[in-house]
Design a protein around this motif. Sequence first.
Motif, PDB file in Angstrom:
ATOM      1  N   LYS A 153      -5.212   9.259 -17.977  1.00 60.05           N
ATOM      2  CA  LYS A 153      -5.303   7.914 -18.552  1.00 60.05           C
ATOM      3  C   LYS A 153      -5.715   6.879 -17.510  1.00 60.05           C
ATOM      4  O   LYS A 153      -6.029   5.745 -17.844  1.00 60.05           O
ATOM      5  N   PHE A 154      -5.625   7.244 -16.241  1.00 64.70           N
ATOM      6  CA  PHE A 154      -6.068   6.308 -15.211  1.00 64.70           C
ATOM      7  C   PHE A 154      -6.583   7.095 -14.023  1.00 64.70           C
ATOM      8  O   PHE A 154      -5.892   7.270 -13.022  1.00 64.70           O
ATOM      9  N   ALA A 155      -7.775   7.591 -14.143  1.00 65.77           N
ATOM     10  CA  ALA A 155      -8.394   8.342 -13.056  1.00 65.77           C
ATOM     11  C   ALA A 155      -9.342   7.402 -12.347  1.00 65.77           C
ATOM     12  O   ALA A 155     -10.389   7.062 -12.870  1.00 65.77           O
ATOM     13  N   SER A 156      -8.960   6.932 -11.182  1.00 60.16           N
ATOM     14  CA  SER A 156      -9.780   5.939 -10.488  1.00 60.16           C
ATOM     15  C   SER A 156      -9.582   6.066  -8.985  1.00 60.16           C
ATOM     16  O   SER A 156      -8.999   5.207  -8.347  1.00 60.16           O
ATOM     17  N   LEU A 157     -10.041   7.176  -8.434  1.00 59.43           N
ATOM     18  CA  LEU A 157     -10.003   7.340  -6.983  1.00 59.43           C
ATOM     19  C   LEU A 157     -11.344   6.881  -6.428  1.00 59.43           C
ATOM     20  O   LEU A 157     -12.386   7.294  -6.925  1.00 59.43           O
ATOM     21  N   ASN A 158     -11.317   6.049  -5.385  1.00 59.37           N
ATOM     22  CA  ASN A 158     -12.594   5.769  -4.752  1.00 59.37           C
ATOM     23  C   ASN A 158     -12.919   6.902  -3.774  1.00 59.37           C
ATOM     24  O   ASN A 158     -12.129   7.821  -3.567  1.00 59.37           O
ATOM     25  N   ILE A 159     -14.102   6.828  -3.197  1.00 56.66           N
ATOM     26  CA  ILE A 159     -14.582   7.949  -2.396  1.00 56.66           C
ATOM     27  C   ILE A 159     -13.706   8.168  -1.156  1.00 56.66           C
ATOM     28  O   ILE A 159     -13.398   9.308  -0.787  1.00 56.66           O
ATOM     29  N   ALA A 160     -13.265   7.082  -0.540  1.00 53.80           N
ATOM     30  CA  ALA A 160     -12.437   7.226   0.667  1.00 53.80           C
ATOM     31  C   ALA A 160     -11.063   7.797   0.310  1.00 53.80           C
ATOM     32  O   ALA A 160     -10.482   8.571   1.079  1.00 53.80           O
ATOM     33  N   GLN A 161     -10.559   7.435  -0.855  1.00 52.83           N
ATOM     34  CA  GLN A 161      -9.271   7.988  -1.301  1.00 52.83           C
ATOM     35  C   GLN A 161      -9.395   9.483  -1.582  1.00 52.83           C
ATOM     36  O   GLN A 161      -8.509  10.265  -1.244  1.00 52.83           O
ATOM     37  N   ALA A 162     -10.495   9.874  -2.203  1.00 59.36           N
ATOM     38  CA  ALA A 162     -10.706  11.299  -2.483  1.00 59.36           C
ATOM     39  C   ALA A 162     -10.817  12.089  -1.177  1.00 59.36           C
ATOM     40  O   ALA A 162     -10.234  13.172  -1.043  1.00 59.36           O
ATOM     41  N   VAL A 163     -11.538  11.533  -0.212  1.00 57.53           N
ATOM     42  CA  VAL A 163     -11.653  12.207   1.090  1.00 57.53           C
ATOM     43  C   VAL A 163     -10.286  12.257   1.770  1.00 57.53           C
ATOM     44  O   VAL A 163      -9.914  13.280   2.369  1.00 57.53           O
TER      45      VAL A 163
ATOM     46  N   VAL B  48       8.039  -8.101  -1.884  1.00 58.10           N
ATOM     47  CA  VAL B  48       8.957  -9.004  -1.195  1.00 58.10           C
ATOM     48  C   VAL B  48       8.115 -10.041  -0.455  1.00 58.10           C
ATOM     49  O   VAL B  48       7.378  -9.698   0.483  1.00 58.10           O
ATOM     50  N   ASN B  49       8.174 -11.294  -0.918  1.00 57.12           N
ATOM     51  CA  ASN B  49       7.455 -12.400  -0.270  1.00 57.12           C
ATOM     52  C   ASN B  49       5.996 -12.120   0.082  1.00 57.12           C
ATOM     53  O   ASN B  49       5.623 -12.134   1.261  1.00 57.12           O
ATOM     54  N   PRO B  50       5.158 -11.877  -0.904  1.00 57.90           N
ATOM     55  CA  PRO B  50       3.734 -11.706  -0.570  1.00 57.90           C
ATOM     56  C   PRO B  50       3.211 -12.996   0.081  1.00 57.90           C
ATOM     57  O   PRO B  50       3.475 -14.093  -0.422  1.00 57.90           O
ATOM     58  N   ARG B  51       2.490 -12.865   1.180  1.00 55.46           N
ATOM     59  CA  ARG B  51       2.098 -14.028   1.986  1.00 55.46           C
ATOM     60  C   ARG B  51       1.327 -15.064   1.191  1.00 55.46           C
ATOM     61  O   ARG B  51       1.561 -16.268   1.326  1.00 55.46           O
ATOM     62  N   ASP B  52       0.379 -14.565   0.337  1.00 58.02           N
ATOM     63  CA  ASP B  52      -0.485 -15.501  -0.373  1.00 58.02           C
ATOM     64  C   ASP B  52      -0.003 -15.797  -1.796  1.00 58.02           C
ATOM     65  O   ASP B  52      -0.772 -16.283  -2.628  1.00 58.02           O
ATOM     66  N   GLY B  53       1.270 -15.508  -2.071  1.00 62.40           N
ATOM     67  CA  GLY B  53       1.854 -15.838  -3.369  1.00 62.40           C
ATOM     68  C   GLY B  53       1.503 -14.835  -4.460  1.00 62.40           C
ATOM     69  O   GLY B  53       0.795 -13.853  -4.229  1.00 62.40           O
ATOM     70  N   TRP B  54       2.055 -15.127  -5.635  1.00 60.83           N
ATOM     71  CA  TRP B  54       1.857 -14.243  -6.781  1.00 60.83           C
ATOM     72  C   TRP B  54       1.940 -15.066  -8.037  1.00 60.83           C
ATOM     73  O   TRP B  54       2.794 -15.954  -8.078  1.00 60.83           O
ATOM     74  N   PRO B  55       1.077 -14.830  -9.050  1.00 60.79           N
ATOM     75  CA  PRO B  55       0.068 -13.762  -9.173  1.00 60.79           C
ATOM     76  C   PRO B  55      -1.137 -13.962  -8.254  1.00 60.79           C
ATOM     77  O   PRO B  55      -1.308 -15.051  -7.701  1.00 60.79           O
ATOM     78  N   SER B  56      -1.934 -12.906  -8.144  1.00 59.04           N
ATOM     79  CA  SER B  56      -3.078 -12.941  -7.252  1.00 59.04           C
ATOM     80  C   SER B  56      -4.290 -12.356  -7.962  1.00 59.04           C
ATOM     81  O   SER B  56      -4.277 -11.201  -8.381  1.00 59.04           O
ATOM     82  N   GLU B  57      -5.334 -13.197  -8.091  1.00 64.82           N
ATOM     83  CA  GLU B  57      -6.551 -12.689  -8.733  1.00 64.82           C
ATOM     84  C   GLU B  57      -7.223 -11.615  -7.880  1.00 64.82           C
ATOM     85  O   GLU B  57      -7.836 -10.690  -8.398  1.00 64.82           O
ATOM     86  N   LYS B  58      -7.097 -11.747  -6.562  1.00 62.91           N
ATOM     87  CA  LYS B  58      -7.679 -10.729  -5.685  1.00 62.91           C
ATOM     88  C   LYS B  58      -6.998  -9.378  -5.900  1.00 62.91           C
ATOM     89  O   LYS B  58      -7.638  -8.331  -5.857  1.00 62.91           O
ATOM     90  N   ALA B  59      -5.697  -9.430  -6.109  1.00 59.30           N
ATOM     91  CA  ALA B  59      -4.962  -8.184  -6.363  1.00 59.30           C
ATOM     92  C   ALA B  59      -5.432  -7.558  -7.675  1.00 59.30           C
ATOM     93  O   ALA B  59      -5.713  -6.359  -7.745  1.00 59.30           O
ATOM     94  N   ARG B  60      -5.580  -8.391  -8.695  1.00 57.00           N
ATOM     95  CA  ARG B  60      -5.991  -7.844  -9.997  1.00 57.00           C
ATOM     96  C   ARG B  60      -7.392  -7.231  -9.919  1.00 57.00           C
ATOM     97  O   ARG B  60      -7.644  -6.162 -10.466  1.00 57.00           O
ATOM     98  N   ALA B  61      -8.285  -7.906  -9.207  1.00 52.32           N
ATOM     99  CA  ALA B  61      -9.649  -7.385  -9.089  1.00 52.32           C
ATOM    100  C   ALA B  61      -9.645  -6.042  -8.344  1.00 52.32           C
ATOM    101  O   ALA B  61     -10.313  -5.083  -8.752  1.00 52.32           O
ATOM    102  N   ALA B  62      -8.874  -5.969  -7.266  1.00 50.54           N
ATOM    103  CA  ALA B  62      -8.864  -4.746  -6.449  1.00 50.54           C
ATOM    104  C   ALA B  62      -8.129  -3.608  -7.161  1.00 50.54           C
ATOM    105  O   ALA B  62      -8.302  -2.437  -6.806  1.00 50.54           O
ATOM    106  N   ALA B  63      -7.322  -3.937  -8.159  1.00 51.98           N
ATOM    107  CA  ALA B  63      -6.564  -2.897  -8.862  1.00 51.98           C
ATOM    108  C   ALA B  63      -7.458  -2.078  -9.782  1.00 51.98           C
ATOM    109  O   ALA B  63      -7.047  -1.016 -10.270  1.00 51.98           O
ATOM    110  N   SER B  64      -8.669  -2.593 -10.021  1.00 51.47           N
ATOM    111  CA  SER B  64      -9.659  -1.809 -10.756  1.00 51.47           C
ATOM    112  C   SER B  64      -9.095  -1.291 -12.081  1.00 51.47           C
ATOM    113  O   SER B  64      -9.078  -0.106 -12.344  1.00 51.47           O
TER     114      SER B  64
END
Lengths: 265, 265
Positions: A153-163, B48-64
Motif C-alpha cells: 500500500k506504500f511502496a516508495s523507496l528511492n534509489i539510494a534507499q534501495a541501495v 520532540v521540539n522540531p527546530r523549524d516548528g510543526w506542521p511543515s510543508e517541507k516535511a509533507r513534500a519530502a514524505a512523498s
Amino acid sequence: MKEFSVLDDETSRRAGFAIVLVEPQLGENIGMVARAMANFGLADLRLVNPRDGWPSEKARAAASRADHVIDAVSLYDTVEEATADLNFVLATTARARDSFKPVRGPEEAAADLRRRAAEGQGTGILFGRERWGLNNHEVGLADEIVTFPVDPKFASLNIAQAVLLMSYAWQAAGRGGDLSPRFEAKLPEPATKDDLFRLFHHLEASLERAGYFFPEPKREVMTQNLRTMLTKANLSEPEVHTLRGVIKAFDYEAAQLRKKLGDAS
Amino acid sequence: MKEFSVLDDETSRRAGFAIVLVEPQLGENIGMVARAMANFGLADLRLVNPRDGWPSEKARAAASRADHVIDAVSLYDTVEEATADLNFVLATTARARDSFKPVRGPEEAAADLRRRAAEGQGTGILFGRERWGLNNHEVGLADEIVTFPVDPKFASLNIAQAVLLMSYAWQAAGRGGDLSPRFEAKLPEPATKDDLFRLFHHLEASLERAGYFFPEPKREVMTQNLRTMLTKANLSEPEVHTLRGVIKAFDYEAAQLRKKLGDAS
C-alpha cells in the motif's frame, strides 16, 4: 572483520558487488548511493549514461565524503558494457513482471551474492531510473530479480534507499555465519556477461541469415525469449564455447552451400 | 500479512513501534523519515521540539505521499513526555559511550521489539539531532542502545537512513525464516523427458548433417556435452519448442540452399 574495510583494489572489489545505476537522473541521488554503499564497505559504483553527465559536483557533495567511491566511479554507454566482466547480475524491480526469472528477497539475494563472491565470481545489481526503473530489455540481461518486501500500500523507496537496504542485507549476510562451503558438486563458474552477450549476437545474426525472425512484428519477443532462456541456463564459459561451436557448424554449412551455389551459377 | 498493513488506530499502532525524533532540524528529514516508515508499515512518528516548528510543508513534500504518517505526527516538549506511554525504549547512537546499557545490533533489537509488542508493550526508538545525535541525559532515559554495523572508516547514516534500516530490520524480524518476496515469478515447469530427448535427437541429426561431429573419435564426448548442457538448463516445454524452432530455421535454410543447388545442376 574484513568485510567492513574500505575496498581499494581489484581483488577486494570482487569481495563486494557492483552497483550499476542505469541512466540515473539526479547527481544528488548518485552521491547518496555512494554514501549508502560506503557505510557498508562497498566501492564499485558503475553508471550507465547519467543524464546530467559525469563528473558531477552535486554527486560529490551529496556523497558526504564518500570520495573514494565517487573517484572510482566507472562510466558506460550500455548495461551490456557495464556488466561485461561480471558473472552474475541481479535486476531490481518494484513490481511484478511477466518474467520467468526467479525473484528473490534481499536477504536471500545477499546470501547468494556472498557465496558467489567467495567463489571469485564478479557480481552486480542493476538499479533503474528514478522515475520508471529498468526496461524489459535491461531486466532481460539479468540472471535473477530482487525486490524489497515493502508495504504494497506504500511502496516508495528511492534509489539510494534501495541501495542502502541491499548493502545492509549484504553486510548482514556476512555476519550471518552461514558462509560454510556447500557440499555440492563443484559447478563451473558462470561465463562473464560479455561472453554471454557475444553468444546472443552470434546466434541472432545466424538466425537472421536463416530467416528465423518471422513475421517481423514478433522479432522483439522472439529475441527476448531466446535471451531469457540462455540467461536462465546459467552457462559456463565452456558451455558458451560449445554453443558457439554449434552455431558455427550451421554457419559453415550454409556458407559452403552458398559457395557451391555461386560456383554452380 | 498483517504487518504490511497501514496502522490506523491505537491498537495497531502498538503492533509497530514509535519513532521519536529528538529536535530534528530539517523538515525534509522528517518527511524522509515518514516515507521510510511507511514502506514498512510503521505510522507512529513523534517529534520532540522540531527546530523549524510543526506542521511543515517541507516535511509533507519530502514524505512523498506518506500523508497518513505526517497527519498522525505527535509533538512533545521533552523526551520524557514523548516516551511516557511506552514500556521499552531504545536509543540510537553512532559511537561508543561510557554507558552500562546493553548495546544491540538492528536485527537483535528488532526481534526484541517484536516480542515485546506481541506482549502488548509499547516500544519506541529515539533518534538524535542531525548534527550531534542524542545527549547523555536522553540516552540515559532509554533501556538499551541500538547501533548500526557500519564501516568504522565511513560511518555516515543520515537520520532517514537509520530509520529505514531499523524499520526494515523490524519487518524482516516479523518475517522470521520466511524470506519469500512479495511476488513470485511463475517459473514454468520443466518439459517432460520425452520432449527433451526429442530435442536431443533433432539437434544431433541437424548437427550431423552440418558436419559438426568432427573428428569422429570426439563424437561421443561432444554429444554428451550437448546433452548435459541442455539437461542442466532445466528447459520448460515452451523453451524446448523455441529451441526446436531455432534448429528448424537452420534446417530450412540448408534445405532451401540444397534445393537451389539441385535445380542449378
